[in-house]
Each structure stands twice: as structure tokens, then as C-alpha cells.
Design an enzyme around this catalytic site. Structure first.
Site, PDB file in Angstrom:
ATOM      1  N   ASP A  99       0.849  -1.188   0.000  1.00 10.53           N
ATOM      2  CA  ASP A  99       0.000   0.000   0.000  1.00 10.53           C
ATOM      3  C   ASP A  99       0.888   1.244   0.000  1.00 10.53           C
ATOM      4  O   ASP A  99       1.363   1.692   1.051  1.00 10.53           O
ATOM      5  CB  ASP A  99      -0.939   0.000   1.212  1.00 10.53           C
ATOM      6  CG  ASP A  99      -2.032  -1.065   1.104  1.00 10.53           C
ATOM      7  OD1 ASP A  99      -1.767  -2.102   0.456  1.00 10.53           O
ATOM      8  OD2 ASP A  99      -3.118  -0.857   1.661  1.00 10.53           O
ATOM      9  N   LYS A 173      -6.897   3.613  -3.029  1.00  8.65           N
ATOM     10  CA  LYS A 173      -7.266   3.531  -1.612  1.00  8.65           C
ATOM     11  C   LYS A 173      -7.434   4.928  -1.048  1.00  8.65           C
ATOM     12  O   LYS A 173      -6.664   5.842  -1.360  1.00  8.65           O
ATOM     13  CB  LYS A 173      -6.176   2.761  -0.863  1.00  8.65           C
ATOM     14  CG  LYS A 173      -6.360   2.666   0.645  1.00  8.65           C
ATOM     15  CD  LYS A 173      -5.225   1.843   1.255  1.00  8.65           C
ATOM     16  CE  LYS A 173      -5.241   1.893   2.772  1.00  8.65           C
ATOM     17  NZ  LYS A 173      -4.137   1.096   3.364  1.00  8.65           N
ATOM     18  N   LYS A 207     -10.431   0.680  -2.338  1.00  4.67           N
ATOM     19  CA  LYS A 207     -10.409   0.315  -0.919  1.00  4.67           C
ATOM     20  C   LYS A 207     -10.798   1.530  -0.087  1.00  4.67           C
ATOM     21  O   LYS A 207     -10.201   2.609  -0.231  1.00  4.67           O
ATOM     22  CB  LYS A 207      -9.024  -0.182  -0.499  1.00  4.67           C
ATOM     23  CG  LYS A 207      -8.920  -0.461   1.010  1.00  4.67           C
ATOM     24  CD  LYS A 207      -7.563  -1.045   1.384  1.00  4.67           C
ATOM     25  CE  LYS A 207      -7.423  -1.141   2.911  1.00  4.67           C
ATOM     26  NZ  LYS A 207      -6.143  -1.770   3.306  1.00  4.67           N
TER      27      LYS A 207
END
Length: 247
Positions: A99, A173, A207
Site C-alpha cells: 500500500d 485507496k 479500498k
């Protein structure tokens, strides 16, 4: 609705942030890993220095739990060369998901080529090692227009440079959970920000991280179309309670 397959149980606090000693914080990290194994969540999201520990515990438990870690955390300002060093080490330690925090401040300054380069290089590395890559855009630091533009930029880089079979492995995300907002405004995923991301990320998955604290909020995010939810209150959510965690 079965939520566990959507939940990335998250513990990312340093010793100082948690106001704990190194030993106490290690105990807390172990607790989150053990809980994620027991509850059969999708993934445990931890800091890079905990990946080796998580890998050992998961193997000992014969669990299918995935391991994620953060790269360039939490402000995203590291040069791409340094982010790649972090990512290489995490891969060597057994991570499954990378990430990356995109350099959103550079994007806001108009340094689009810098952002394009890091998204391209980071995604190339992750996919070449068969890892899932997520790009954290930090929605609380952006206007709605900037959320749209940065999400679209990430999508276009992936669509222009990678095969369709890889699209499902590159997420946009929402948040780190560590951005400091003014006037107690949300610093994580909101319905409005996630809707913008979903509208502009497709066919890439999204996400929602931070701000999801109970079953109904998680259900709403899934119904909107998110494929992962990052939360430090995963157990509370699946138990039907409301998490009082800050993420």
C-alpha cells in the site's frame, strides 16, 4: 452479509503514537495478527517492521491470512527510489499487498510527472512480483476535484501500461488514517469521497480505509462497490458493535 473477506484489519501505530513501550506495542501488534488469523479476515495490515513476525505467525497457524504493509507512510513524500527500497524489503519479508502512499502534496503542486513516475514504477514492481498494489491518495487532503483527478491519473497509468488481467490487482485507496484534519473533519473514507473514487477508478478496484466503524457503514461501502475495507476495528464490525478506534 459476510464481511470478513472484505476486511483488512489494520494496526499501524508506532510506539510513540500508541504511547506504549516497544515491548508493549509488539504485544499489541501480535494481538492484532492473532485476532486476524482467528477471525479469518482477508488481511492484516501492519508496518514494514512487523511483516516478518506476521509471516511467522501465519505459517505456524497454517492460515490463509494475507499480509499487507505501507510504503512511504504516512505522508508519501519519500522519493520513489526510497519507496522502492521499502517495497523490495517488504517483498523479501513475505508481504502480499503493498500500500503505497502517493505523493499527493506533489500532485497538488502540479508535479504530475513525478506522480506518474512513482505510480508506474511502484505498480511495475508489485505486479512483477505477483503482489497486490494499492495507491493511497489521502482524500482528506484533497478537494473533490483533486480526488477525481488523482484517481483518474492512477487509472490511466495502469490502463496504458498493464494488461487487463492485472487491473484487479491495482487499487485506489482512500486514506492512511494519520492525516490531521481541522475542525474534527473526517480523515478517512466518506461516502462522498468513495463515490468519486468509484466513479473514476473503474475498472480498478477501490479500498475504503478509515472511518468505517460498524456493520452498517461497512455494508454501505460494500454496496457502493468497494472491494476492501481498512479498519482497526474489524472485530467490532463483524460482531455488530461500533468501533471506537480512530481508524
Amino acid at each position: 452479509m459476510e464481511l470478513r473477506s472484505y476486511l483488512d484489519s489494520t494496526y499501524l501505530k508506532t510506539n510513540q503514537q500508541a504511547n506504549l513501550s516497544e515491548e508493549e506495542n509488539l504485544v499489541k501488534a501480535r494481538f492484532f495478527i492473532e485476532e486476524a488469523i482467528k477471525e479469518q479476515f482477508k488481511l492484516i495490515m501492519i508496518r514494514p517492521d512487523r511483516v516478518t513476525l506476521a509471516k511467522k505467525m501465519i505459517l505456524e497457524a497454517n492460515s490463509n491470512l494475507l499480509i499487507g504493509t505501507v510504503i512511504g507512510f504516512h505522508e508519501g513524500r519519500l522519493a520513489i527510489a526510497d519507496k522502492l527500497i521499502e517495497a523490495h524489503q517488504a517483498i523479501a519479508n513475505g508481504v502480499d499487498d503493498l500500500d503505497f502512499v502517493v505523493n499527493y502534496e506533489a500532485f497538488k503542486r502540479g508535479e504530475v510527472e513525478l506522480v506518474k513516475d512513482e505510480v508506474l514504477q511502484g505498480t511495475q514492481l508489485g505486479l512483477s512480483k505477483h503482489k497486490v498494489v494499492k495507491w493511497i491518495i489521502e482524500v482528506a487532503a484533497l478537494t473533490d476535484t483533486q480526488i477525481k483527478e488523482l484517481t483518474t491519473l492512477i487509472k490511466e497509468i495502469v490502463l496504458q501500461n498493464f494488461e487487463e488481467s492485472h487491473y484487479a490487482s491495482v487499487f485506489v485507496k482512500s486514506s492512511t488514517g494519520f492525516y490531521v484534519t481541522e475542525n474534527n473533519k473526517p480523515n478517512g473514507a466518506t461516502v462522498s469521497s468513495v463515490k468519486i473514487m468509484l466513479e473514476n477508478a473503474f475498472p480498478l478496484p477501490v479500498k475504503a480505509a478509515g472511518g468505517v466503524r460498524n456493520f452498517e457503514e461497512a455494508k454501505e461501502m460494500i454496496q457502493l462497490g468497494v472491494q476492501r475495507i481498512g479498519t482497526s476495528g474489524a472485530k467490532s464490525i463483524v460482531d455488530g458493535a461500533t468501533s471506537n478506534s480512530g481508524y
